[in-house]
Design a protein around this motif. Structure first.
Motif, short mmCIF file in Angstrom:
data_model
loop_
_atom_site.label_atom_id
_atom_site.label_comp_id
_atom_site.label_asym_id
_atom_site.label_seq_id
_atom_site.Cartn_x
_atom_site.Cartn_y
_atom_site.Cartn_z
N LEU A 1 0.87 -1.17 0.00
CA LEU A 1 0.00 0.00 0.00
C LEU A 1 0.90 1.22 0.00
O LEU A 1 1.68 1.43 0.93
CB LEU A 1 -0.91 0.01 1.23
CG LEU A 1 -1.79 1.26 1.41
CD1 LEU A 1 -2.81 1.37 0.30
CD2 LEU A 1 -2.48 1.23 2.77
N ALA A 2 0.82 2.02 -1.07
CA ALA A 2 1.73 3.16 -1.24
C ALA A 2 0.96 4.47 -1.22
O ALA A 2 -0.14 4.57 -1.78
CB ALA A 2 2.51 3.03 -2.54
N TYR A 3 1.56 5.47 -0.58
CA TYR A 3 1.00 6.82 -0.58
C TYR A 3 2.09 7.77 -1.06
O TYR A 3 3.22 7.75 -0.55
CB TYR A 3 0.53 7.23 0.81
CG TYR A 3 0.02 8.66 0.87
CD1 TYR A 3 -1.20 9.00 0.30
CD2 TYR A 3 0.77 9.66 1.49
CE1 TYR A 3 -1.67 10.30 0.34
CE2 TYR A 3 0.31 10.97 1.54
CZ TYR A 3 -0.91 11.28 0.96
OH TYR A 3 -1.37 12.56 1.00
N ILE A 4 1.76 8.60 -2.06
CA ILE A 4 2.70 9.55 -2.65
C ILE A 4 2.09 10.94 -2.56
O ILE A 4 0.95 11.15 -2.98
CB ILE A 4 2.98 9.20 -4.12
CG1 ILE A 4 3.47 7.75 -4.25
CG2 ILE A 4 3.99 10.16 -4.73
CD1 ILE A 4 3.46 7.24 -5.68
N TYR A 5 2.86 11.89 -2.02
CA TYR A 5 2.35 13.26 -1.90
C TYR A 5 3.41 14.26 -2.36
O TYR A 5 4.61 14.09 -2.10
CB TYR A 5 1.98 13.58 -0.45
CG TYR A 5 1.62 15.05 -0.27
CD1 TYR A 5 0.35 15.51 -0.61
CD2 TYR A 5 2.56 15.97 0.21
CE1 TYR A 5 0.01 16.85 -0.48
CE2 TYR A 5 2.24 17.32 0.34
CZ TYR A 5 0.96 17.74 -0.01
OH TYR A 5 0.64 19.07 0.11
N ARG A 6 2.96 15.28 -3.05
CA ARG A 6 3.79 16.44 -3.36
C ARG A 6 2.94 17.69 -3.23
O ARG A 6 1.74 17.69 -3.55
CB ARG A 6 4.38 16.33 -4.77
CG ARG A 6 3.34 16.37 -5.87
CD ARG A 6 3.93 16.13 -7.24
NE ARG A 6 4.97 17.11 -7.57
CZ ARG A 6 5.58 17.15 -8.75
NH1 ARG A 6 5.25 16.28 -9.70
NH2 ARG A 6 6.50 18.07 -8.99
N ASP A 7 3.54 18.79 -2.74
CA ASP A 7 2.75 20.02 -2.62
C ASP A 7 2.81 20.81 -3.93
O ASP A 7 3.34 20.33 -4.93
CB ASP A 7 3.20 20.86 -1.41
CG ASP A 7 4.66 21.29 -1.51
OD1 ASP A 7 5.28 21.07 -2.56
OD2 ASP A 7 5.17 21.86 -0.52
N ASP A 8 2.24 22.01 -3.94
CA ASP A 8 2.15 22.80 -5.16
C ASP A 8 3.51 22.89 -5.84
O ASP A 8 4.54 23.01 -5.18
CB ASP A 8 1.66 24.21 -4.84
CG ASP A 8 0.19 24.23 -4.44
OD1 ASP A 8 -0.35 23.16 -4.14
OD2 ASP A 8 -0.40 25.33 -4.43
N TYR A 9 3.50 22.84 -7.16
CA TYR A 9 4.76 22.87 -7.89
C TYR A 9 4.62 23.71 -9.15
O TYR A 9 3.55 23.84 -9.74
CB TYR A 9 5.23 21.46 -8.25
CG TYR A 9 4.30 20.70 -9.15
CD1 TYR A 9 4.51 20.66 -10.53
CD2 TYR A 9 3.21 20.01 -8.63
CE1 TYR A 9 3.65 19.96 -11.36
CE2 TYR A 9 2.34 19.31 -9.45
CZ TYR A 9 2.57 19.29 -10.81
OH TYR A 9 1.71 18.60 -11.63
N PHE A 10 5.72 24.27 -9.55
CA PHE A 10 5.83 25.09 -10.75
C PHE A 10 5.91 24.16 -11.95
O PHE A 10 6.80 23.32 -12.04
CB PHE A 10 7.08 25.96 -10.63
CG PHE A 10 7.34 26.87 -11.77
CD1 PHE A 10 6.31 27.48 -12.46
CD2 PHE A 10 8.64 27.14 -12.15
CE1 PHE A 10 6.56 28.34 -13.50
CE2 PHE A 10 8.91 28.01 -13.20
CZ PHE A 10 7.87 28.60 -13.87
N GLN A 11 4.96 24.28 -12.89
CA GLN A 11 4.91 23.36 -14.02
C GLN A 11 5.82 23.75 -15.17
O GLN A 11 6.56 22.93 -15.70
CB GLN A 11 3.48 23.25 -14.55
CG GLN A 11 2.55 22.39 -13.73
CD GLN A 11 1.23 22.22 -14.43
OE1 GLN A 11 0.81 23.05 -15.23
NE2 GLN A 11 0.55 21.13 -14.12
N ALA A 12 5.74 25.01 -15.60
CA ALA A 12 6.46 25.38 -16.81
C ALA A 12 6.75 26.87 -16.82
O ALA A 12 5.95 27.68 -16.36
CB ALA A 12 5.64 25.02 -18.05
N LEU A 13 7.92 27.20 -17.34
CA LEU A 13 8.24 28.60 -17.59
C LEU A 13 7.32 29.14 -18.66
O LEU A 13 7.06 28.48 -19.66
CB LEU A 13 9.69 28.73 -18.04
CG LEU A 13 10.75 28.43 -16.99
CD1 LEU A 13 12.10 28.25 -17.65
CD2 LEU A 13 10.81 29.57 -15.98
N GLY A 14 6.83 30.35 -18.46
CA GLY A 14 5.92 30.93 -19.43
C GLY A 14 6.67 31.54 -20.60
O GLY A 14 7.78 31.17 -20.93
N GLY A 15 6.06 32.49 -21.22
CA GLY A 15 6.62 33.13 -22.40
C GLY A 15 5.51 33.40 -23.40
O GLY A 15 4.45 32.82 -23.31
#
Length: 321
Positions: A236-250
């Protein structure tokens, strides 16, 4: 320790398209395609060294340093592009607004990074183990989609607003990781926590470089509870990550601004059973709780999109001959 030498020669082929567009960017006329090529080359020395010291029978200390590289994406290297010229006969034509162009960059350099990490590992009796590590990475030539105004392009007697991928300034990634594996007979618990921070050198205060490296959450946690025997295992696995920056804009529109992903956790299940020595049955349940993904631009209240991720169940039989 060792070193690699990597020589790269590139020849990129493509077509440049030219269109006439009206005031709402609808295509009025196609002016055709112009074939073009571009050549570039690169040479890198990539040294690395790793050291392991056994401090005592239960404790090991590891140190590693290396230089690595990664080639730019093919879509960024494209020599082709599109030039959109304003229709001067359109009723909405505005001479103060530039025509636009979106082009690739066959002269992009590969990403390079100097990486350093050090880890202390403790091995307890009964199979349990614990570790703590520090890491640092110095990255050069990160690719950013740069938007420029009042740009001249060979063959045209007007100014353009252009979007093109470019290599930007250096950046740093650093953090630490703590984890372990605790064993209780046939039962066990694996867990680790990772903190990651990053930043770009930003002497010109470019707002697109204020959010650190794409894809990196500051806080990350993983845990696996398991039961294992000679024939059967359950996890039984639990994976968590908080808010993250997806991509540089432009670029020049809302969709090209810096994008973020909202933090979330996911639960997975895995069962496997050895029917006999050469045949194994397994069942995997991915995203048991059907956690969805929500993305936003700049601020969490500035909604971008919502992605549903249904539960996935995979049953399989594996046979070895």
């Amino acid at each position: 320790m060792g070193v690699r030498a990597v020589a790269t020669d590139r020849t990129v082929y493509g077509f440049q398209t030219t269109r006439i567009v009206n005031s709402i960017n609808a295509v009025v006329d196609e002016l055709g395609y112009i074939g073009t090529t571009a050549d570039s080359n690169d040479f890198q020395f990539l040294p690395s060294a790793n050291l392991m010291i056994e401090l005592n029978e239960n404790v090991q200390w590891r140190v590693g340093v290396s230089k690595t590289m990664s080639q730019p994406e093919y879509t960024d290297l494209k020599v082709n592009g599109s030039v959109n010229l304003q229709d001067t006969s359109d009723i909405g034509y505005d001479s103060t607004i530039n025509s636009t162009a979106e082009i690739g960059n066959p002269d992009l350099k590969p990403y390079t990074a100097w990486s350093f990490d050090t880890t202390v590992e403790y091995y307890a009796d009964g199979g349990s183990a614990f570790f703590a590590s520090l890491f640092y990475k110095d990255v050069s030539n990160f690719v950013l989609s740069e938007a420029l105004t009042d740009v001249t392009i060979d063959g045209y007697d007007q100014l353009f607003d252009t979007t093109q991928p470019v290599n930007v300034a250096k950046g740093e990634v650093y953090g630490f990781e703590l984890g372990g594996n605790i064993v209780f007979g046939d039962f066990g618990l694996q867990a680790n926590y990772t903190f990651v921070d990053s930043e770009f050198e930003n002497p010109d205060n470019n707002p697109l470089l204020e959010n650190g490296f794409p894809g990196a959450s500051k806080n990350n946690f993983n845990a696996i509870a398991y039961y294992e025997t000679e024939k059967f295992s359950a996890r039984l696995a639990y994976i968590y990550r908080d808010d993250y920056f997806q991509a540089l804009g432009g670029g020049f529109d809302r969709a090209s601004q810096p994008a973020f992903g909202e933090g979330a956790g996911q639960v997975d299940l895995n069962f496997s059973y050895d029917v006999m020595d050469d045949i194994t049955l397994s069942l995997n349940v991915i995203n048991l709780t059907e956690e969805d993904a929500r993305n936003y631009i700049n601020e969490s209240t500035n909604f971008r999109d919502y992605v549903t991720r249904p539960r996935t169940i995979i049953a399989s039989v594996r046979a070895a001959f």
